[in-house]
Design a protein around this motif. Structure first.
Motif, PDB file in Angstrom:
ATOM      1  N   ILE A  23       4.329 -16.303 -28.270  1.00 51.52           N
ATOM      2  CA  ILE A  23       4.122 -17.655 -27.750  1.00 51.52           C
ATOM      3  C   ILE A  23       5.027 -18.658 -28.450  1.00 51.52           C
ATOM      4  CG2 ILE A  23       2.446 -19.552 -27.551  1.00 51.52           C
ATOM      5  CD1 ILE A  23       1.859 -17.333 -25.604  1.00 51.52           C
ATOM      6  N   ILE A  24       5.143 -18.550 -29.751  1.00 55.24           N
ATOM      7  CA  ILE A  24       5.891 -19.569 -30.500  1.00 55.24           C
ATOM      8  C   ILE A  24       7.357 -19.186 -30.719  1.00 55.24           C
ATOM      9  CG2 ILE A  24       3.815 -20.373 -31.666  1.00 55.24           C
ATOM     10  CD1 ILE A  24       4.730 -18.860 -34.150  1.00 55.24           C
ATOM     11  N   GLY A  30      16.987 -25.624 -28.109  1.00 56.25           N
ATOM     12  CA  GLY A  30      16.950 -25.683 -29.562  1.00 56.25           C
ATOM     13  C   GLY A  30      15.614 -26.087 -30.149  1.00 56.25           C
ATOM     14  N   TRP A  31      14.641 -26.407 -29.305  1.00 55.76           N
ATOM     15  CA  TRP A  31      13.312 -26.808 -29.771  1.00 55.76           C
ATOM     16  C   TRP A  31      12.319 -25.697 -29.499  1.00 55.76           C
ATOM     17  CZ3 TRP A  31      12.699 -31.570 -32.099  1.00 55.76           C
ATOM     18  CH2 TRP A  31      13.776 -32.452 -31.973  1.00 55.76           C
ATOM     19  N   MET A  32      11.323 -25.546 -30.369  1.00 59.84           N
ATOM     20  CA  MET A  32      10.252 -24.596 -30.078  1.00 59.84           C
ATOM     21  C   MET A  32       9.657 -24.953 -28.721  1.00 59.84           C
ATOM     22  SD  MET A  32       6.728 -23.682 -32.155  1.00 59.84           S
ATOM     23  CE  MET A  32       7.535 -23.083 -33.638  1.00 59.84           C
ATOM     24  N   ALA A  33       9.597 -23.984 -27.829  1.00 57.26           N
ATOM     25  CA  ALA A  33       9.208 -24.259 -26.445  1.00 57.26           C
ATOM     26  C   ALA A  33       7.718 -24.536 -26.280  1.00 57.26           C
ATOM     27  CB  ALA A  33       9.617 -23.088 -25.553  1.00 57.26           C
ATOM     28  N   TRP A  34       6.903 -23.885 -27.067  1.00 58.29           N
ATOM     29  CA  TRP A  34       5.454 -23.958 -26.879  1.00 58.29           C
ATOM     30  C   TRP A  34       4.904 -25.386 -26.928  1.00 58.29           C
ATOM     31  CZ3 TRP A  34       1.531 -22.511 -24.522  1.00 58.29           C
ATOM     32  CH2 TRP A  34       0.223 -22.568 -25.021  1.00 58.29           C
ATOM     33  N   PRO A  35       5.289 -26.232 -27.903  1.00 61.09           N
ATOM     34  CA  PRO A  35       4.760 -27.597 -27.893  1.00 61.09           C
ATOM     35  C   PRO A  35       5.100 -28.365 -26.625  1.00 61.09           C
ATOM     36  CG  PRO A  35       5.757 -27.102 -30.015  1.00 61.09           C
ATOM     37  CD  PRO A  35       6.120 -25.982 -29.098  1.00 61.09           C
ATOM     38  N   GLY A 256       7.330 -24.538 -41.439  1.00 61.33           N
ATOM     39  CA  GLY A 256       8.256 -23.736 -42.223  1.00 61.33           C
ATOM     40  C   GLY A 256       8.987 -22.678 -41.425  1.00 61.33           C
ATOM     41  N   SER A 257       8.853 -22.717 -40.117  1.00 63.48           N
ATOM     42  CA  SER A 257       9.478 -21.686 -39.282  1.00 63.48           C
ATOM     43  C   SER A 257      10.985 -21.854 -39.159  1.00 63.48           C
ATOM     44  CB  SER A 257       8.857 -21.712 -37.875  1.00 63.48           C
ATOM     45  OG  SER A 257       9.202 -22.920 -37.201  1.00 63.48           O
ATOM     46  N   GLY A 258      11.482 -23.038 -39.530  1.00 59.19           N
ATOM     47  CA  GLY A 258      12.911 -23.293 -39.424  1.00 59.19           C
ATOM     48  C   GLY A 258      13.352 -23.750 -38.053  1.00 59.19           C
ATOM     49  N   ARG A 259      12.416 -23.853 -37.111  1.00 60.96           N
ATOM     50  CA  ARG A 259      12.756 -24.312 -35.764  1.00 60.96           C
ATOM     51  C   ARG A 259      12.285 -25.746 -35.551  1.00 60.96           C
ATOM     52  NH1 ARG A 259       9.987 -19.676 -32.627  1.00 60.96           N
ATOM     53  NH2 ARG A 259       8.996 -19.492 -34.663  1.00 60.96           N
ATOM     54  N   ALA A 260      13.048 -26.478 -34.749  1.00 61.03           N
ATOM     55  CA  ALA A 260      12.724 -27.885 -34.496  1.00 61.03           C
ATOM     56  C   ALA A 260      11.407 -27.989 -33.721  1.00 61.03           C
ATOM     57  CB  ALA A 260      13.851 -28.545 -33.708  1.00 61.03           C
ATOM     58  N   MET A 261      10.560 -28.909 -34.144  1.00 61.63           N
ATOM     59  CA  MET A 261       9.261 -29.138 -33.501  1.00 61.63           C
ATOM     60  C   MET A 261       9.243 -30.549 -32.915  1.00 61.63           C
ATOM     61  SD  MET A 261       7.230 -26.428 -34.134  1.00 61.63           S
ATOM     62  CE  MET A 261       5.511 -26.950 -34.230  1.00 61.63           C
TER      63      MET A 261
END
Length: 494
Positions: A23-24, A30-35, A256-261
């Motif tokens: 899911i995440i 470039g952004w985490m898609a789930w949010p 801390g995942s390193g991906r943009a939120m």
């Protein structure tokens, strides 16, 4: 809500998706898609579980008008951009302070700045917002976004990501597969992309240096636009929430995942209760959760005379409406009023305060009042909720924020727990420490009995004292203004 899935159980299942790698893992631009899609998926699952139906598509003529208005607003602000330091994205509402002055109930004076703020108006009053320079009505923008999304959704990258996410959600929510299929998710991703592109242009062209907003969970495209420009984004609390609400359930691992939120950098809340709730997940640090005084509640606390009542008089009970429990509430209150009428004794007088989003349903509540004209009335829509609370002996509702606002003013509160809101306030939000000051009842007979007990002078005084004592644990009673908290968080003066 079906009998098999209570609201807390459904919410826990949904929030568990946040810890699911499939899911995440997906990203969008470039952004985490789930949010970007989470709010829409959650709303679709809830509607299906509650048996609710959509409103259907708007009339083509209305969509066309909105599209033209939205396109004109976009072009006006891109071709002749106003110079603004702060962008404020909000639903344009006004509340009356105790001294008669009008302010926004959440953003306070942040929306009073005309020459330094870019106003982006959403929701209840968005379609009627000023169309002058510096004002962008989301009512029109949304039509432009929806139409553009039909084309953007065909992007191969969006289709692939949507298909992966839809499959992962279907595995964990097979009963909702039809409501949150690939097309729905692709459409939401497309809207995210269009909004990110559009608001990035608006912010950049206007010279915006910081962004304030309410309801950031529903504005992820706008958040991503601001953060892609390096602008600080601050959310201001606009209602009730707890640590496990889908919009706020993010944890340290996500950060801390390193991906943009596409989430705000800081959140301004109205009391220690919400600060504790946010801090429990460890996504936002204490330095990023700022306290401010509720701009309207505080004005009504100052110099408020102690309410007195005659021992033999019925309790004035104020009911706060909410759309998702409307049918359950009307049935419950009708049964309670009928029990009282058949008993021959008047324990309470019911006064119904419509939520702004419920004004279109006034007829439904008016029918209840018409059935019990002696014991039930509707408060005028224009009356300030805090003023109504102070005239009540007790405030009741399901999971309405007005229950806590009552406590903040030293007025006892009582939660109803039936139907779609059968968990009641404390259970729904997982706030056990408030159970003594916001008790719950689940039948009309118990509701009447609780009111009968509270109508005794000593019991009523004790309930008021308990509410007054709990107020400081919920609200910041002597804190900074929302505007000052925003300046502290961003270093930018409106």
């Amino acid at each position: 809500m079906s009998a098999d899935h209570s609201y807390p159980e459904l919410k826990a299942r949904f929030v568990a998706l946040d810890a699911t790698q499939e899911i995440i893992e997906p990203s969008i631009d470039g952004w985490m898609a789930w949010p970007a899609v989470k709010r829409r998926v959650w709303n679709a699952i809830r509607r299906q579980q509650e048996g609710a139906t959509g409103t259907g598509p708007a009339a083509p003529g209305k969509v066309a008008v909105r599209f033209v208005v939205g396109l004109a607003a976009i072009l006006r602000h891109l071709v002749l951009p106003p110079r603004r330091r702060v962008a404020v994205l909000y639903s344009p509402r006004q509340s009356r302070r105790a001294d008669g002055t009008m302010v926004h109930p959440h953003l306070d004076t942040l929306v009073h700045h005309e020459r330094s703020v870019l106003h982006c108006a959403y929701g209840w009053g968005g379609s009627r917002a000023s169309v002058g320079r510096g004002y962008v009505a989301e009512h029109g923008i949304a039509a432009v976004v929806a139409i553009a999304a039909r084309v953007v959704a065909k992007s191969p990258s969006i289709q692939r990501t949507a298909a992966k996410l839809a499959l992962s959600i279907a595995v964990r929510f097979p009963e909702a597969a039809g409501a949150v299929g690939r097309d729905v998710i692709a459409d939401q991703f497309a809207r995210f992309r269009v909004r990110k592109w559009l608001y990035r242009l608006l912010f950049a062209r206007s010279g915006v240096r910081a962004v304030a907003m309410t309801d950031a969970g529903g504005k992820t495209g706008e958040v991503a636009a601001a953060k892609s420009l390096g602008l600080p984004v601050v959310e201001v609390q606009h209602g009730m929430f707890s640590h496990d609400e889908p919009d706020y359930a993010w944890v340290r691992a996500h950060r801390g995942s390193g991906r943009a939120m596409p989430l705000p950098d800081a959140i301004i809340v109205f009391g220690p209760l919400w600060r504790r709730e946010l801090a429990r997940n460890d996504y936002w640090s204490n330095q990023e959760i700022l306290l401010a005084s509720n701009p309207v509640l505080i004005s009504y606390r100052r110099g408020v005379p102690v309410r007195r009542r005659e021992p033999e008089s019925p309790l004035v009970v104020l009911f706060a409406t909410q759309w998702y429990v409307r049918s359950d509430a009307i049935a419950f209150l009708g049964a309670a009023l009928d029990l009282q009428r058949r008993s021959g004794s008047r324990v309470f007088q019911l006064r119904i305060k419509l939520h702004p989003a419920e004004l279109a349903a006034e007829r439904d509540y008016a029918a209840l009042a018409g059935t019990f004209p002696r014991d039930c009335v509707l408060a005028p829509a224009a009356t300030e909720a805090f003023a109504e609370i102070l005239q009540a002996d007790l405030v009741t509702g399901y999971t309405s924020m007005m229950l806590l606002e009552a406590i903040g003013l030293g007025v006892p509160a009582l939660s109803i727990a039936t139907g779609a809101g059968k968990e009641g306030f404390c259970t729904a939000f997982g706030i056990e420490e408030l159970r003594d000051v916001v008790p719950e009842v689940d039948t009309p007979a118990r509701f009447i009995e609780r009111l009968r007990t509270m109508s005794q002078p000593e019991a009523w005084r004790a309930a008021r004292a308990a509410a007054g004592k709990a107020a400081s644990a919920i609200y910041t009673l002597d804190g900074s203004t929302v505007e000052q908290a925003f300046i502290d968080a961003t270093g930018v003066h409106p």
